[in-house]
Design a protein around this motif. Structure first.
Motif, PDB file in Angstrom:
ATOM      1  N   TRP A   1      13.825  12.235  21.475  1.00 42.77           N
ATOM      2  CA  TRP A   1      12.463  12.508  20.660  1.00 42.77           C
ATOM      3  C   TRP A   1      11.222  12.365  21.593  1.00 42.77           C
ATOM      4  CZ3 TRP A   1      14.107  15.017  16.955  1.00 42.77           C
ATOM      5  CH2 TRP A   1      15.387  14.841  16.145  1.00 42.77           C
ATOM      6  N   ASP A   2      10.297  13.109  21.307  1.00 44.53           N
ATOM      7  CA  ASP A   2       8.928  13.168  21.959  1.00 44.53           C
ATOM      8  C   ASP A   2       7.843  12.104  21.409  1.00 44.53           C
ATOM      9  OD1 ASP A   2       9.627  15.131  24.111  1.00 44.53           O
ATOM     10  OD2 ASP A   2       9.475  16.540  22.242  1.00 44.53           O
ATOM     11  N   VAL A   3       7.856  12.056  20.226  1.00 42.52           N
ATOM     12  CA  VAL A   3       7.140  11.409  19.408  1.00 42.52           C
ATOM     13  C   VAL A   3       7.966  10.650  18.095  1.00 42.52           C
ATOM     14  CG1 VAL A   3       5.041  11.701  18.064  1.00 42.52           C
ATOM     15  CG2 VAL A   3       5.237  12.944  19.867  1.00 42.52           C
ATOM     16  N   ILE A   4       7.368   9.571  17.664  1.00 43.13           N
ATOM     17  CA  ILE A   4       7.896   8.861  16.605  1.00 43.13           C
ATOM     18  C   ILE A   4       6.510   8.551  15.758  1.00 43.13           C
ATOM     19  CG2 ILE A   4       8.935   7.097  15.538  1.00 43.13           C
ATOM     20  CD1 ILE A   4      10.579   6.885  18.057  1.00 43.13           C
ATOM     21  N   VAL A   5       6.921   8.882  14.723  1.00 44.12           N
ATOM     22  CA  VAL A   5       5.499   8.790  13.730  1.00 44.12           C
ATOM     23  C   VAL A   5       5.944   7.975  12.363  1.00 44.12           C
ATOM     24  CG1 VAL A   5       3.634  10.183  12.180  1.00 44.12           C
ATOM     25  CG2 VAL A   5       4.790  11.147  14.337  1.00 44.12           C
ATOM     26  N   GLU A   6       5.199   6.869  12.144  1.00 43.83           N
ATOM     27  CA  GLU A   6       5.031   6.132  10.953  1.00 43.83           C
ATOM     28  C   GLU A   6       4.357   6.794   9.939  1.00 43.83           C
ATOM     29  OE1 GLU A   6       4.715   1.909  11.660  1.00 43.83           O
ATOM     30  OE2 GLU A   6       4.935   2.273  13.844  1.00 43.83           O
ATOM     31  N   ILE A   7       5.005   6.968   8.515  1.00 43.38           N
ATOM     32  CA  ILE A   7       4.443   7.696   7.806  1.00 43.38           C
ATOM     33  C   ILE A   7       4.349   6.769   6.249  1.00 43.38           C
ATOM     34  CG2 ILE A   7       4.247   9.688   6.037  1.00 43.38           C
ATOM     35  CD1 ILE A   7       5.853  11.135   8.436  1.00 43.38           C
ATOM     36  N   GLY A   8       3.295   6.722   5.562  1.00 43.19           N
ATOM     37  CA  GLY A   8       3.186   5.975   4.505  1.00 43.19           C
ATOM     38  C   GLY A   8       2.706   6.789   3.157  1.00 43.19           C
ATOM     39  N   ALA A   9       3.270   6.808   2.117  1.00 44.69           N
ATOM     40  CA  ALA A   9       2.939   7.667   1.169  1.00 44.69           C
ATOM     41  C   ALA A   9       3.077   6.825  -0.276  1.00 44.69           C
ATOM     42  CB  ALA A   9       3.583   8.925   1.251  1.00 44.69           C
ATOM     43  N   GLU A  10       2.380   7.552  -1.428  1.00 46.13           N
ATOM     44  CA  GLU A  10       2.338   6.799  -2.705  1.00 46.13           C
ATOM     45  C   GLU A  10       3.864   7.228  -3.345  1.00 46.13           C
ATOM     46  OE1 GLU A  10       0.612   4.843  -4.469  1.00 46.13           O
ATOM     47  OE2 GLU A  10      -0.610   4.789  -2.440  1.00 46.13           O
TER      48      GLU A  10
ATOM     49  N   ARG B   1       0.826  -1.119   0.104  1.00 43.84           N
ATOM     50  CA  ARG B   1      -0.288  -0.016  -0.150  1.00 43.84           C
ATOM     51  C   ARG B   1       0.978   1.266   0.011  1.00 43.84           C
ATOM     52  NH1 ARG B   1      -3.759   1.064   4.905  1.00 43.84           N
ATOM     53  NH2 ARG B   1      -1.898   1.845   5.816  1.00 43.84           N
ATOM     54  N   ASP B   2       1.842   1.429   0.632  1.00 47.17           N
ATOM     55  CA  ASP B   2       2.765   2.290   0.684  1.00 47.17           C
ATOM     56  C   ASP B   2       4.216   2.327   0.096  1.00 47.17           C
ATOM     57  OD1 ASP B   2       0.872   3.935   2.445  1.00 47.17           O
ATOM     58  OD2 ASP B   2       1.607   2.551   4.122  1.00 47.17           O
ATOM     59  N   PRO B   3       4.323   2.551  -0.887  1.00 46.58           N
ATOM     60  CA  PRO B   3       5.695   2.330  -1.412  1.00 46.58           C
ATOM     61  C   PRO B   3       6.617   3.113  -1.070  1.00 46.58           C
ATOM     62  CG  PRO B   3       4.042   2.876  -3.221  1.00 46.58           C
ATOM     63  CD  PRO B   3       3.350   2.981  -2.034  1.00 46.58           C
ATOM     64  N   VAL B   4       6.295   4.319  -0.419  1.00 46.13           N
ATOM     65  CA  VAL B   4       7.312   5.327   0.441  1.00 46.13           C
ATOM     66  C   VAL B   4       6.926   5.003   1.926  1.00 46.13           C
ATOM     67  CG1 VAL B   4       8.480   7.255   0.665  1.00 46.13           C
ATOM     68  CG2 VAL B   4       7.697   6.383  -1.668  1.00 46.13           C
ATOM     69  N   ARG B   5       7.833   4.732   2.787  1.00 44.56           N
ATOM     70  CA  ARG B   5       7.539   4.681   4.170  1.00 44.56           C
ATOM     71  C   ARG B   5       8.486   5.239   4.894  1.00 44.56           C
ATOM     72  NH1 ARG B   5       7.353  -0.638   5.907  1.00 44.56           N
ATOM     73  NH2 ARG B   5       9.148  -0.866   4.369  1.00 44.56           N
TER      74      ARG B   5
ATOM     75  N   ASN C   1      13.660   9.081   8.735  1.00 43.24           N
ATOM     76  CA  ASN C   1      14.630   8.045   8.093  1.00 43.24           C
ATOM     77  C   ASN C   1      13.441   7.193   7.328  1.00 43.24           C
ATOM     78  OD1 ASN C   1      17.026   7.995   9.802  1.00 43.24           O
ATOM     79  ND2 ASN C   1      15.443   8.093  11.304  1.00 43.24           N
ATOM     80  N   LEU C   2      14.013   7.033   5.950  1.00 42.61           N
ATOM     81  CA  LEU C   2      13.154   6.177   5.118  1.00 42.61           C
ATOM     82  C   LEU C   2      13.262   4.761   5.432  1.00 42.61           C
ATOM     83  CD1 LEU C   2      13.701   7.904   1.817  1.00 42.61           C
ATOM     84  CD2 LEU C   2      11.669   7.751   3.032  1.00 42.61           C
ATOM     85  N   LEU C   3      12.159   4.179   5.444  1.00 43.13           N
ATOM     86  CA  LEU C   3      12.261   2.471   5.534  1.00 43.13           C
ATOM     87  C   LEU C   3      12.503   1.793   4.233  1.00 43.13           C
ATOM     88  CD1 LEU C   3       9.186   2.387   8.000  1.00 43.13           C
ATOM     89  CD2 LEU C   3      11.646   2.297   8.518  1.00 43.13           C
ATOM     90  N   LEU C   4      13.539   1.172   4.154  1.00 48.37           N
ATOM     91  CA  LEU C   4      14.085   0.511   3.024  1.00 48.37           C
ATOM     92  C   LEU C   4      13.260  -0.839   2.828  1.00 48.37           C
ATOM     93  CD1 LEU C   4      17.933   1.508   3.107  1.00 48.37           C
ATOM     94  CD2 LEU C   4      15.968   2.684   2.223  1.00 48.37           C
ATOM     95  N   SER C   5      13.221  -1.657   3.800  1.00 48.47           N
ATOM     96  CA  SER C   5      12.467  -2.818   3.645  1.00 48.47           C
ATOM     97  C   SER C   5      12.060  -3.432   5.067  1.00 48.47           C
ATOM     98  CB  SER C   5      13.438  -4.125   3.054  1.00 48.47           C
ATOM     99  OG  SER C   5      14.616  -4.239   4.088  1.00 48.47           O
ATOM    100  N   THR C   6      11.293  -4.274   5.238  1.00 50.07           N
ATOM    101  CA  THR C   6      10.751  -4.672   6.477  1.00 50.07           C
ATOM    102  C   THR C   6      10.911  -6.194   6.589  1.00 50.07           C
ATOM    103  OG1 THR C   6       9.107  -2.864   6.545  1.00 50.07           O
ATOM    104  CG2 THR C   6       8.693  -4.966   7.807  1.00 50.07           C
ATOM    105  N   ARG C   7      11.762  -6.625   7.249  1.00 46.90           N
ATOM    106  CA  ARG C   7      12.027  -8.121   7.647  1.00 46.90           C
ATOM    107  C   ARG C   7      10.808  -8.827   8.565  1.00 46.90           C
ATOM    108  NH1 ARG C   7      17.382  -8.167   5.471  1.00 46.90           N
ATOM    109  NH2 ARG C   7      17.442  -6.543   4.001  1.00 46.90           N
TER     110      ARG C   7
END
Length: 143
Positions: free
Chosen positions: A99-108, A60-64, A132-138
């Protein structure tokens, strides 16, 4: 929770659809023991549910990425409400340390991702951020 419970949870994380027989063989216990332990872990709240991850969800999210946010003053609750209102925000975590908050973001696209970052950086009270961009999820948390 003992070692057998931990091994059972690990096996279920690997394959939540595994049969009781397969789990029993893996753990070296009876099917009745596996069934009882799963039920006990559910009743105690250790296991809160099972989920299905669809192929479409995985792509769903090619860029995360993860955006780490430092907040000035007492605006954390307000900023979290604003973050939860953004469709590109997948999760918001409060944390300790720098850091106070960590946000997971997903975009097209990278452009869409950059737009979300710019919008968040303009929130009143956001003092600093690092992304930081996520490159892969193991291994996914729900997989």
């Amino acid at each position: 929770m003992d070692d057998v419970d931990r091994q059972l949870i690990s096996a279920l994380r690997h394959d939540a659809r595994a049969s009781l027989s397969d789990l029993a063989i893996t753990l070296g216990v009876s099917r009745t023991t596996v069934r009882g332990r799963i039920e006990r872990l559910r009743q105690s709240g250790e296991i809160v549910g099972f989920s299905v991850v669809l192929k479409g969800d995985a792509v769903r999210d090619p860029v995360r990425g993860l955006m780490l946010i430092g907040i000035e003053g007492r605006g954390t609750d307000r900023i979290i409400r604003q973050l939860n209102g953004l469709s590109a925000v997948r999760a918001v975590h409060t944390t300790n340390g720098r850091w106070d908050v960590i946000v997971e973001i997903g975009a097209e696209s990278l452009e869409d991702f950059d737009d979300v970052l710019a919008r968040i950086r303009r929130f009143d009270g956001v003092a600093t951020s690092e992304t930081n961009l996520l490159l892969s999820t193991r291994k996914a948390a729900n997989g």
